[in-house]
Design a protein around this motif. Structure first.
Motif, PDB file in Angstrom:
ATOM      1  N   ILE A   1       2.424  20.068   4.991  1.00 17.74           N
ATOM      2  CA  ILE A   1       3.215  18.914   5.406  1.00 17.74           C
ATOM      3  C   ILE A   1       2.394  17.652   5.161  1.00 17.74           C
ATOM      4  CG2 ILE A   1       4.327  17.763   7.372  1.00 17.74           C
ATOM      5  CD1 ILE A   1       4.682  20.604   8.579  1.00 17.74           C
ATOM      6  N   TYR A   2       3.044  16.644   4.601  1.00 16.54           N
ATOM      7  CA  TYR A   2       2.367  15.385   4.279  1.00 16.54           C
ATOM      8  C   TYR A   2       3.176  14.198   4.785  1.00 16.54           C
ATOM      9  CZ  TYR A   2      -0.552  18.225   1.314  1.00 16.54           C
ATOM     10  OH  TYR A   2      -1.432  19.184   0.876  1.00 16.54           O
ATOM     11  N   ILE A   3       2.484  13.119   5.033  1.00 16.88           N
ATOM     12  CA  ILE A   3       3.095  11.861   5.443  1.00 16.88           C
ATOM     13  C   ILE A   3       2.923  10.870   4.295  1.00 16.88           C
ATOM     14  CG2 ILE A   3       3.019   9.940   7.082  1.00 16.88           C
ATOM     15  CD1 ILE A   3       3.923  12.650   8.294  1.00 16.88           C
ATOM     16  N   VAL A   4       4.035  10.305   3.845  1.00 20.62           N
ATOM     17  CA  VAL A   4       4.012   9.255   2.826  1.00 20.62           C
ATOM     18  C   VAL A   4       4.146   7.935   3.580  1.00 20.62           C
ATOM     19  CG1 VAL A   4       5.124   8.323   0.776  1.00 20.62           C
ATOM     20  CG2 VAL A   4       5.133  10.798   1.174  1.00 20.62           C
ATOM     21  N   LYS A   5       3.127   7.077   3.460  1.00 21.40           N
ATOM     22  CA  LYS A   5       3.146   5.803   4.176  1.00 21.40           C
ATOM     23  C   LYS A   5       3.206   4.656   3.177  1.00 21.40           C
ATOM     24  CE  LYS A   5      -0.340   3.557   6.426  1.00 21.40           C
ATOM     25  NZ  LYS A   5      -1.338   3.281   7.459  1.00 21.40           N
TER      26      LYS A   5
ATOM     27  N   SER B   1       0.871  -1.179   0.000  1.00 20.42           N
ATOM     28  CA  SER B   1       0.000   0.000   0.000  1.00 20.42           C
ATOM     29  C   SER B   1       0.904   1.224   0.000  1.00 20.42           C
ATOM     30  CB  SER B   1      -0.887   0.039   1.252  1.00 20.42           C
ATOM     31  OG  SER B   1      -1.809  -1.011   1.251  1.00 20.42           O
ATOM     32  N   LEU B   2       0.516   2.250  -0.757  1.00 19.82           N
ATOM     33  CA  LEU B   2       1.241   3.516  -0.775  1.00 19.82           C
ATOM     34  C   LEU B   2       0.209   4.627  -0.686  1.00 19.82           C
ATOM     35  CD1 LEU B   2       3.861   5.122  -1.036  1.00 19.82           C
ATOM     36  CD2 LEU B   2       3.603   4.975  -3.524  1.00 19.82           C
ATOM     37  N   GLU B   3       0.241   5.353   0.441  1.00 22.82           N
ATOM     38  CA  GLU B   3      -0.788   6.360   0.720  1.00 22.82           C
ATOM     39  C   GLU B   3      -0.143   7.661   1.200  1.00 22.82           C
ATOM     40  OE1 GLU B   3      -4.202   3.414   2.431  1.00 22.82           O
ATOM     41  OE2 GLU B   3      -2.387   3.678   3.606  1.00 22.82           O
ATOM     42  N   ILE B   4      -0.835   8.761   0.930  1.00 26.52           N
ATOM     43  CA  ILE B   4      -0.391  10.094   1.342  1.00 26.52           C
ATOM     44  C   ILE B   4      -1.440  10.667   2.292  1.00 26.52           C
ATOM     45  CG2 ILE B   4       0.370  12.378   0.588  1.00 26.52           C
ATOM     46  CD1 ILE B   4       1.984  10.067  -0.687  1.00 26.52           C
ATOM     47  N   TYR B   5      -0.993  11.159   3.441  1.00 27.26           N
ATOM     48  CA  TYR B   5      -1.869  11.766   4.441  1.00 27.26           C
ATOM     49  C   TYR B   5      -1.450  13.210   4.662  1.00 27.26           C
ATOM     50  CZ  TYR B   5      -3.265   7.014   5.593  1.00 27.26           C
ATOM     51  OH  TYR B   5      -3.741   5.728   5.519  1.00 27.26           O
ATOM     52  N   ASN B   6      -2.429  14.077   4.979  1.00 24.62           N
ATOM     53  CA  ASN B   6      -2.077  15.457   5.307  1.00 24.62           C
ATOM     54  C   ASN B   6      -1.685  15.540   6.784  1.00 24.62           C
ATOM     55  OD1 ASN B   6      -4.470  15.621   6.814  1.00 24.62           O
ATOM     56  ND2 ASN B   6      -5.547  16.831   5.284  1.00 24.62           N
ATOM     57  N   SER B   7      -1.336  16.730   7.243  1.00 24.32           N
ATOM     58  CA  SER B   7      -0.851  16.899   8.621  1.00 24.32           C
ATOM     59  C   SER B   7      -1.931  16.638   9.669  1.00 24.32           C
ATOM     60  CB  SER B   7      -0.263  18.301   8.807  1.00 24.32           C
ATOM     61  OG  SER B   7      -1.245  19.281   8.533  1.00 24.32           O
TER      62      SER B   7
ATOM     63  N   ASP C   1       2.050  15.023  -7.586  1.00 20.21           N
ATOM     64  CA  ASP C   1       2.045  16.207  -8.446  1.00 20.21           C
ATOM     65  C   ASP C   1       1.562  17.459  -7.725  1.00 20.21           C
ATOM     66  OD1 ASP C   1      -0.722  15.987  -8.332  1.00 20.21           O
ATOM     67  OD2 ASP C   1      -0.842  14.932 -10.239  1.00 20.21           O
ATOM     68  N   ASP C   2       1.360  18.503  -8.511  1.00 15.20           N
ATOM     69  CA  ASP C   2       1.016  19.826  -7.992  1.00 15.20           C
ATOM     70  C   ASP C   2      -0.447  19.952  -7.552  1.00 15.20           C
ATOM     71  OD1 ASP C   2       1.816  22.368  -7.334  1.00 15.20           O
ATOM     72  OD2 ASP C   2       1.291  23.216  -9.284  1.00 15.20           O
ATOM     73  N   SER C   3      -1.212  18.878  -7.617  1.00 15.10           N
ATOM     74  CA  SER C   3      -2.640  18.971  -7.293  1.00 15.10           C
ATOM     75  C   SER C   3      -2.913  19.044  -5.787  1.00 15.10           C
ATOM     76  CB  SER C   3      -3.398  17.785  -7.893  1.00 15.10           C
ATOM     77  OG  SER C   3      -2.960  16.574  -7.307  1.00 15.10           O
ATOM     78  N   ILE C   4      -1.891  18.824  -4.956  1.00 11.72           N
ATOM     79  CA  ILE C   4      -2.112  18.945  -3.511  1.00 11.72           C
ATOM     80  C   ILE C   4      -1.699  20.336  -3.040  1.00 11.72           C
ATOM     81  CG2 ILE C   4      -1.832  16.466  -3.112  1.00 11.72           C
ATOM     82  CD1 ILE C   4       0.923  17.089  -1.943  1.00 11.72           C
ATOM     83  N   SER C   5      -2.281  20.762  -1.950  1.00  8.29           N
ATOM     84  CA  SER C   5      -2.029  22.100  -1.399  1.00  8.29           C
ATOM     85  C   SER C   5      -0.678  22.169  -0.701  1.00  8.29           C
ATOM     86  CB  SER C   5      -3.111  22.459  -0.381  1.00  8.29           C
ATOM     87  OG  SER C   5      -4.380  22.378  -0.957  1.00  8.29           O
ATOM     88  N   THR C   6      -0.219  23.392  -0.475  1.00 10.35           N
ATOM     89  CA  THR C   6       0.989  23.623   0.302  1.00 10.35           C
ATOM     90  C   THR C   6       0.788  23.059   1.703  1.00 10.35           C
ATOM     91  OG1 THR C   6       1.432  25.624  -0.949  1.00 10.35           O
ATOM     92  CG2 THR C   6       2.501  25.450   1.190  1.00 10.35           C
TER      93      THR C   6
ATOM     94  N   GLY D   1      -3.849  14.010   9.414  1.00  7.31           N
ATOM     95  CA  GLY D   1      -4.057  12.568   9.392  1.00  7.31           C
ATOM     96  C   GLY D   1      -5.122  12.094   8.415  1.00  7.31           C
ATOM     97  N   LEU D   2      -5.584  12.992   7.551  1.00  7.64           N
ATOM     98  CA  LEU D   2      -6.598  12.620   6.558  1.00  7.64           C
ATOM     99  C   LEU D   2      -5.934  12.099   5.291  1.00  7.64           C
ATOM    100  CD1 LEU D   2      -8.975  15.695   6.946  1.00  7.64           C
ATOM    101  CD2 LEU D   2      -9.286  13.413   7.892  1.00  7.64           C
ATOM    102  N   LEU D   3      -6.455  11.009   4.780  1.00  6.23           N
ATOM    103  CA  LEU D   3      -5.940  10.419   3.545  1.00  6.23           C
ATOM    104  C   LEU D   3      -6.255  11.346   2.374  1.00  6.23           C
ATOM    105  CD1 LEU D   3      -4.703   7.893   2.157  1.00  6.23           C
ATOM    106  CD2 LEU D   3      -7.042   7.037   1.943  1.00  6.23           C
ATOM    107  N   VAL D   4      -5.218  11.741   1.627  1.00  6.13           N
ATOM    108  CA  VAL D   4      -5.430  12.641   0.485  1.00  6.13           C
ATOM    109  C   VAL D   4      -5.135  11.977  -0.856  1.00  6.13           C
ATOM    110  CG1 VAL D   4      -5.099  14.771   1.785  1.00  6.13           C
ATOM    111  CG2 VAL D   4      -3.124  13.683   0.723  1.00  6.13           C
ATOM    112  N   ARG D   5      -4.371  10.868  -0.861  1.00  3.16           N
ATOM    113  CA  ARG D   5      -4.051  10.201  -2.120  1.00  3.16           C
ATOM    114  C   ARG D   5      -3.699   8.749  -1.834  1.00  3.16           C
ATOM    115  NH1 ARG D   5      -1.550  12.997  -6.174  1.00  3.16           N
ATOM    116  NH2 ARG D   5      -3.276  14.359  -5.730  1.00  3.16           N
ATOM    117  N   THR D   6      -4.201   7.872  -2.665  1.00  7.07           N
ATOM    118  CA  THR D   6      -3.841   6.457  -2.594  1.00  7.07           C
ATOM    119  C   THR D   6      -3.273   6.040  -3.939  1.00  7.07           C
ATOM    120  OG1 THR D   6      -5.615   5.994  -1.001  1.00  7.07           O
ATOM    121  CG2 THR D   6      -4.706   4.106  -2.190  1.00  7.07           C
ATOM    122  N   PHE D   7      -2.029   5.600  -3.943  1.00 10.12           N
ATOM    123  CA  PHE D   7      -1.407   5.102  -5.164  1.00 10.12           C
ATOM    124  C   PHE D   7      -1.645   3.593  -5.303  1.00 10.12           C
ATOM    125  CE2 PHE D   7       1.167   8.937  -4.437  1.00 10.12           C
ATOM    126  CZ  PHE D   7       1.085   9.521  -5.681  1.00 10.12           C
TER     127      PHE D   7
END
Length: 85
Positions: A63-67, A26-32, A56-61, A34-40
């Protein structure tokens, strides 16, 4: 190996990892908050090899967590998106 670069980034960041054999990933991106913003990938069986993804540039400025979860092992990396000047 698991890499996320450049960090911080403005337009896009690369996420690269390598598997030594077939594994469930699983490869997921969470915002600061803790909300899931992208699932690869979500619990997908991937073959041995090198995998590359682009955040890509579609996420806002911010801090993010790549899990990255490989089988049951979690690997976490923090990444920062900054404004392009």
């Amino acid at each position: 190996p698991f890499r996320v670069y450049p960090n911080p980034f403005t337009a896009s960041a690369k996420i690269i990892f390598q598997l030594d054999r077939t594994r469930k990933v699983s490869l997921e991106i969470y915002n600061s908050e803790g909300l899931l913003v992208r699932t690869f990938r979500k619990n997908e069986e991937l073959l041995r090899g090198v995998y590359k993804y682009e955040l890509d540039d579609s996420i806002s400025t911010g801090i993010y967590i790549v899990k990255l979860t490989v089988d049951k092992e979690e690997i976490i990396s923090k990444i920062v998106k900054v404004n392009q000047e």
